[in-house]
Scaffold this motif. Structure first.
Motif, PDB file in Angstrom:
ATOM      1  N   ASN A 126       0.811  -1.222   0.000  1.00 22.49           N
ATOM      2  CA  ASN A 126       0.000   0.000   0.000  1.00 22.49           C
ATOM      3  C   ASN A 126       0.843   1.271   0.000  1.00 22.49           C
ATOM      4  O   ASN A 126       0.316   2.361  -0.261  1.00 22.49           O
ATOM      5  CB  ASN A 126      -0.932   0.018   1.206  1.00 22.49           C
ATOM      6  N   SER A 127       2.143   1.132   0.263  1.00 17.37           N
ATOM      7  CA  SER A 127       3.019   2.321   0.276  1.00 17.37           C
ATOM      8  C   SER A 127       2.968   3.065  -1.050  1.00 17.37           C
ATOM      9  O   SER A 127       2.975   4.299  -1.094  1.00 17.37           O
ATOM     10  CB  SER A 127       4.464   1.899   0.575  1.00 17.37           C
ATOM     11  N   ILE A 128       2.901   2.313  -2.145  1.00 18.16           N
ATOM     12  CA  ILE A 128       2.942   2.929  -3.476  1.00 18.16           C
ATOM     13  C   ILE A 128       1.701   3.784  -3.746  1.00 18.16           C
ATOM     14  O   ILE A 128       1.737   4.728  -4.548  1.00 18.16           O
ATOM     15  CB  ILE A 128       3.078   1.833  -4.567  1.00 18.16           C
ATOM     16  N   LEU A 129       0.609   3.483  -3.048  1.00 13.56           N
ATOM     17  CA  LEU A 129      -0.636   4.222  -3.276  1.00 13.56           C
ATOM     18  C   LEU A 129      -0.562   5.650  -2.737  1.00 13.56           C
ATOM     19  O   LEU A 129      -1.429   6.476  -3.045  1.00 13.56           O
ATOM     20  CB  LEU A 129      -1.818   3.468  -2.645  1.00 13.56           C
ATOM     21  N   PHE A 130       0.474   5.943  -1.959  1.00 13.27           N
ATOM     22  CA  PHE A 130       0.694   7.309  -1.464  1.00 13.27           C
ATOM     23  C   PHE A 130       1.612   8.111  -2.392  1.00 13.27           C
ATOM     24  O   PHE A 130       1.833   9.301  -2.173  1.00 13.27           O
ATOM     25  CB  PHE A 130       1.329   7.266  -0.062  1.00 13.27           C
ATOM     26  N   ASP A 131       2.148   7.460  -3.401  1.00 13.28           N
ATOM     27  CA  ASP A 131       3.155   8.083  -4.275  1.00 13.28           C
ATOM     28  C   ASP A 131       2.470   8.827  -5.428  1.00 13.28           C
ATOM     29  O   ASP A 131       2.150   8.236  -6.468  1.00 13.28           O
ATOM     30  CB  ASP A 131       4.098   6.988  -4.807  1.00 13.28           C
ATOM     31  N   LYS A 132       2.274  10.124  -5.255  1.00 15.40           N
ATOM     32  CA  LYS A 132       1.597  10.927  -6.280  1.00 15.40           C
ATOM     33  C   LYS A 132       2.433  11.039  -7.552  1.00 15.40           C
ATOM     34  O   LYS A 132       1.898  11.084  -8.663  1.00 15.40           O
ATOM     35  CB  LYS A 132       1.274  12.306  -5.730  1.00 15.40           C
ATOM     36  N   THR A 137       0.837  -4.926  -9.974  1.00 18.96           N
ATOM     37  CA  THR A 137      -0.583  -4.598  -9.808  1.00 18.96           C
ATOM     38  C   THR A 137      -0.806  -3.250  -9.132  1.00 18.96           C
ATOM     39  O   THR A 137      -1.540  -2.390  -9.640  1.00 18.96           O
ATOM     40  CB  THR A 137      -1.291  -5.700  -9.015  1.00 18.96           C
ATOM     41  N   TYR A 138      -0.172  -3.042  -7.987  1.00 10.85           N
ATOM     42  CA  TYR A 138      -0.464  -1.833  -7.216  1.00 10.85           C
ATOM     43  C   TYR A 138       0.215  -0.596  -7.811  1.00 10.85           C
ATOM     44  O   TYR A 138      -0.259   0.516  -7.626  1.00 10.85           O
ATOM     45  CB  TYR A 138      -0.089  -2.037  -5.750  1.00 10.85           C
ATOM     46  N   GLU A 139       1.292  -0.803  -8.547  1.00 12.12           N
ATOM     47  CA  GLU A 139       1.889   0.332  -9.249  1.00 12.12           C
ATOM     48  C   GLU A 139       0.900   0.890 -10.267  1.00 12.12           C
ATOM     49  O   GLU A 139       0.705   2.109 -10.352  1.00 12.12           O
ATOM     50  CB  GLU A 139       3.181  -0.099  -9.951  1.00 12.12           C
ATOM     51  N   PHE A 140       0.280   0.008 -11.019  1.00 10.55           N
ATOM     52  CA  PHE A 140      -0.684   0.489 -12.015  1.00 10.55           C
ATOM     53  C   PHE A 140      -1.968   0.970 -11.341  1.00 10.55           C
ATOM     54  O   PHE A 140      -2.654   1.859 -11.862  1.00 10.55           O
ATOM     55  CB  PHE A 140      -0.997  -0.597 -13.037  1.00 10.55           C
ATOM     56  N   LEU A 141      -2.295   0.378 -10.189  1.00 13.28           N
ATOM     57  CA  LEU A 141      -3.499   0.793  -9.469  1.00 13.28           C
ATOM     58  C   LEU A 141      -3.429   2.264  -9.052  1.00 13.28           C
ATOM     59  O   LEU A 141      -4.465   2.906  -8.860  1.00 13.28           O
ATOM     60  CB  LEU A 141      -3.698  -0.108  -8.246  1.00 13.28           C
ATOM     61  N   THR A 142      -2.207   2.786  -8.914  1.00  9.27           N
ATOM     62  CA  THR A 142      -2.072   4.207  -8.554  1.00  9.27           C
ATOM     63  C   THR A 142      -2.726   5.107  -9.600  1.00  9.27           C
ATOM     64  O   THR A 142      -3.144   6.233  -9.291  1.00  9.27           O
ATOM     65  CB  THR A 142      -0.585   4.608  -8.428  1.00  9.27           C
ATOM     66  N   ALA A 143      -2.831   4.628 -10.844  1.00 11.23           N
ATOM     67  CA  ALA A 143      -3.386   5.442 -11.930  1.00 11.23           C
ATOM     68  C   ALA A 143      -4.905   5.526 -11.887  1.00 11.23           C
ATOM     69  O   ALA A 143      -5.506   6.355 -12.581  1.00 11.23           O
ATOM     70  CB  ALA A 143      -2.947   4.880 -13.278  1.00 11.23           C
ATOM     71  N   ALA A 144      -5.559   4.675 -11.099  1.00 10.89           N
ATOM     72  CA  ALA A 144      -7.009   4.560 -11.131  1.00 10.89           C
ATOM     73  C   ALA A 144      -7.704   5.767 -10.504  1.00 10.89           C
ATOM     74  O   ALA A 144      -7.301   6.266  -9.453  1.00 10.89           O
ATOM     75  CB  ALA A 144      -7.445   3.288 -10.421  1.00 10.89           C
ATOM     76  N   ASP A 145      -8.783   6.213 -11.148  1.00  8.96           N
ATOM     77  CA  ASP A 145      -9.687   7.202 -10.576  1.00  8.96           C
ATOM     78  C   ASP A 145     -10.827   6.516  -9.830  1.00  8.96           C
ATOM     79  O   ASP A 145     -11.451   7.106  -8.953  1.00  8.96           O
ATOM     80  CB  ASP A 145     -10.281   8.078 -11.682  1.00  8.96           C
TER      81      ASP A 145
END
Length: 837
Positions: free
Chosen positions: A214-220, A305-313
């Motif tokens: 989940n750390s990557i989800l904070f990476d704007k 998976t979660y790296e690309f999930l960062t792009a999701a709206d």
């Protein structure tokens, strides 16, 4: 009855069956690998600078292991480490793409179950997994194992998985041998501990830290780069991540058809600014033609998976734990559980699905409507806070510092597992197969009647052997359990020695040393550093468990449920010499009836002095309750497991008459009804019972015989004998009836026709329901029934016939009342003697 020649022929056939299986070790990589791994486990020293990472049994490189790997690879302080990733052959290409795409080209890939994989698995100092290593993995002293698991559980886990409680063994084993279990939140921490029964057995540390993934989800900045890289900067990005519903080897199933239908319709309804990515299981993805869609695309394979999930709206899912993780972004989440009622009934959930704080839609049209405005959704931050409160951009760095670096725990929440040890003695009880027989019935009564708060009880059984009786596991709510999955880790020469040890039943110095090595390694595989204060071999039959328990610390007891010499002669299913070896090495031998000590004529005085009497308990309240229930024939209950195998949970009742006809017989007070209950096996004496009843029926036509059995090799033979009998219309034969007590309660007398027995639970069950008991005069029932509780007859066809006739004529003396409460009080005191010095 089998002769010595037939027993030897049986052994020879078994030998050739085993020989024929040897090529399978080379066809099945995991089977062959356990022999390879054995060599490296024994001879390869630990490399302090090596780490191996594995995600989802090698099917991908993703989740928290990926982010821990990435931190170790990119942070200069860990440059000394050699990093390896495990990959299934089918995932090799994708994992290589993920590594290259993330700039980790120098990380080496190991093919799962390969020689190199086995070597690194045995020598790596650090092992990181989000699921399980193979069943042959044994954590060595000095290795450090980090298990991250892979999500906050919405679906049931462990013992709470209703239709597969026996399939948790390798997951539980991996947890128990780990040094660190990483949890994203307190909710997951509680569910993992409880569902896998860890509290009094786990000796590592719990880390409640948020998830590395989940750390990557904070990476704007990462979000911006990903959107730019894939041309999504001005797009509305939707990611769909449904739970896979099929089986791992089913290429064509309803799940794939459902997903295809959803995507076909949705592609027509999405606006031009929307790009819709579907993250599907490989089997479902392969059945869908993404080329025909305008707005729907497959999830990019080269991106974690979660790296690309960062792009999701916006995220769309159903029962996947991904929505807990994505909640850290604060962006829109939509739930589309198109099969909610069916899925929940099969899998079970830990929370009320309808109370989740996200829009829940039931149709494709409703889903499309929700996607029109990705900024229109309820604020879920307060509801989700307890699930994401530990997550931050620094979680991965902090975990690596604590485990791989200086040991500084920073703001990590570290809880030693010993915090949850209650200080009580740990008792492990090997159950056998939990088949529908007297041993299982007695164990159920024991579990229901003893004080489970006095000690920590854990049931041990082979996951495969209990497969047909798996739902029985739920009948022990007060006990924890450990299913054994996988086979022993051994070399080919050790396998030969083990065969010699058992086949020839001879003691050889070298062979004994090899057996010590095999069994001590198996102890390490199964239990690692778990300590049991008491080990009870309850079934008393399985020789491998005898050998394992004999070499473990703790006080050891083994039950005798039957006349072992007679059992060996009749069935050839028992190595008497192996049993005697076990008796020499166990501390107590538990007999369930009087007279057992005298029957151990082949044993030494030292063995006989270990014998203690512990009668089986009788759960009379449950018996009385079930006797008052309606008679119901069982219906076959099947389900498909994750490997695509159709498994039977409950066998359908087989009977030579209908349920309605049986009820008419039971309600007919003008007929005398004799009943026999026992598995369909030679020693139960069904043949002579039927012949005896034919004599009785000729003299007294208003009689019926009801035979009930759960399983057994001679069912077809007995059924044919009933069919051929001169009084076949008055003999009822029933196979597989979960609740026999409504039948027993309405019968006149219980008849035991066996050639040999221990002390059958069925005798006490009949007495609880006030039934007259007639038994052949054999060792086992003899001592008990001589107290006046029932009647012993000559061990013959005529003896049985005479006993039944005397019952009809009313010439049997009055039987003594059976006080079940007093019997249980004494039996509990006897059971407690197992734990006395």
């Amino acid at each position: 009855m089998p002769s010595k020649i037939s027993k030897m022929l049986k052994k020879v056939k078994l030998f050739f069956r085993k020989i024929k299986r040897i090529p399978g070790f080379f066809i099945q990589p995991a089977q062959h690998a356990r022999f390879i791994y054995c060599k490296y486990y024994e001879k390869t020293p630990i490399d302090e600078n090596t780490a191996i990472f594995q995600s989802f049994t090698g099917s991908s490189l993703s989740c928290s292991p990926y982010y821990i790997l990435q931190e170790l690879y990119r942070n200069p302080k860990y440059n000394h480490m050699k990093l390896f990733v495990a990959a299934d052959k089918t995932a090799l290409k994708n994992i290589r793409m993920v590594l290259d795409n993330s700039g980790m080209e120098n990380v080496q890939i190991l093919i799962l179950h390969s020689r190199k994989y086995c070597k690194v698995l045995a020598e790596a100092k650090y092992l990181v997994n989000n699921s399980t290593f193979p069943t042959y993995f044994i954590k060595k002293e000095g290795q450090i194992y980090v298990n991250t698991w892979h999500g906050t559980p919405l679906k049931s886990l462990g013992r709470h998985i209703l239709n597969a409680p026996n399939e948790i063994g390798n997951t539980q084993r991996n947890f128990l041998c780990a040094d660190y279990l990483i949890h994203p939140n307190d909710f997951t921490f509680e569910k993992i501990r409880n569902s896998y029964m860890l509290d009094n057995l786990f000796n590592g540390e719990h880390i409640i830290s948020g998830y590395p993934r989940n750390s990557i989800l904070f990476d704007k900045a990462k979000r911006k780069r990903i959107r730019k890289q894939y041309g999504l900067s001005k797009k509305k990005v939707i990611i769909y991540m449904p739970t896979w519903r099929g089986s791992l080897n089913a290429l064509s199933n309803q799940a794939s058809n459902d997903i295809a239908a959803i995507l076909d319709e949705l592609d027509k309804l999405l606006d031009e600014k929307t790009v819709f990515y579907a993250k599907l299981h490989a089997l479902a993805k392969g059945s869908i033609d993404f080329e025909k869609y305008n707005k729907i695309k497959p999830f990019p394979e080269e991106c974690e998976t979660y790296e690309f999930l960062t792009a999701a709206d916006c995220l769309i899912t159903d029962y996947s734990s991904v929505f807990f993780d994505f909640a850290v972004t604060g962006r829109k989440i939509v739930l589309y559980p198109y099969d909610k009622d069916e899925y929940i009934s099969e899998h079970g959930l830990y929370m009320d699905y309808d109370s989740l704080p996200f829009p829940i839609v039931q149709s494709i049209e409703q889903l499309a409507e929700q996607l029109k405005d990705i900024n229109d959704y309820p604020d879920y931050s307060k509801s989700m806070r307890k699930f994401v409160q530990y997550d931050s951009k620094d979680v991965t760095k902090n975990i690596c510092e604590y485990i791989f670096g200086t040991g500084d725990k920073g703001n990590l929440k570290i809880i030693p597992a010993s915090t949850y040890h209650n200080g009580k003695d740990n008792v492990v009880i090997f159950t056998g197969s939990l088949a529908k027989n007297g041993i299982t019935s007695a164990l159920k009564s024991l579990a229901n009647m003893i004080d489970c708060e006095k000690r920590n009880y854990t049931l041990l059984f082979s996951a495969n052997s209990v497969n047909r009786a798996k739902m029985t596991i739920h009948d022990f709510p007060g006990f924890d359990y450990m299913p054994i999955q996988g086979r022993k880790v051994l070399s080919y020469s050790e396998a030969l020695c083990r065969f010699i040890y058992y086949f020839f039943q001879k003691d050889f110095g070298m062979v004994n040393k090899v057996m010590d090595r095999i069994m001590n390694r198996e102890i390490k595989r199964l239990f690692n550093n778990i300590h049991f204060d008491y080990l009870i071999h309850y079934s008393g039959y399985e020789k491998d468990i005898m050998e394992v328990f004999a070499r473990m610390d703790g006080k050891k007891a083994i039950y005798i449920h039957n006349d072992l010499i007679a059992e060996s002669r009749t069935k050839g299913n028992l190595d008497v010499k192996c049993v005697e070896k076990a008796y020499n090495r166990f501390d107590k031998i538990v007999a369930i009836r009087e007279g057992t000590k005298e029957e151990l004529v082949c044993s030494s005085d030292e063995i006989r002095d270990k014998v203690i009497l512990t009668h089986n308990l009788i759960d009379y309240k449950t018996i009385l309750d079930k006797a008052n229930q309606k008679l119901v024939f069982d219906i076959s209950d099947e389900y498909t497991d994750e490997k695509g195998q159709v498994l039977t949970v409950t066998d359908a009742t087989e009977c030579n008459i209908s349920q309605e006809e049986l009820e008419d017989i039971l309600n007919d007070n003008s007929t005398v009804k004799f009943i026999n209950i026992g598995r369909f096996s030679y020693e139960k004496g069904h043949e002579r019972l039927i012949h005896a009843f034919e004599q009785v029926h000729e003299k007294y036509p208003k009689t019926k015989l009801i035979i009930i059995g759960g399983y057994g090799a001679i069912y077809d033979t007995v059924r044919q004998q009933v069919s051929d009998s001169v009084c076949s219309d008055d003999i009822v034969i029933i196979k597989s009836l979960s609740n026999v007590f409504p039948v027993l309660a309405k019968c006149s007398a219980f008849v035991l026709s066996s050639y040999y027995e221990g002390l059958p639970v069925t005798i006490m069950e009949a007495l609880v329901l006030g039934k007259t008991v007639i038994s052949t005069d054999i060792v086992g029932p003899r001592q008990f029934l001589r107290r006046g509780y029932g009647y012993l007859v000559e061990e013959s066809e005529d003896g049985l016939a005479n006993g039944m006739c005397k019952f009809i004529e009313g010439t049997l003396p009055e039987a003594k009342f059976f006080d079940a409460e007093e019997f249980n009080r004494n039996a509990i005191a006897e059971f407690e003697a197992i734990f006395e010095d």
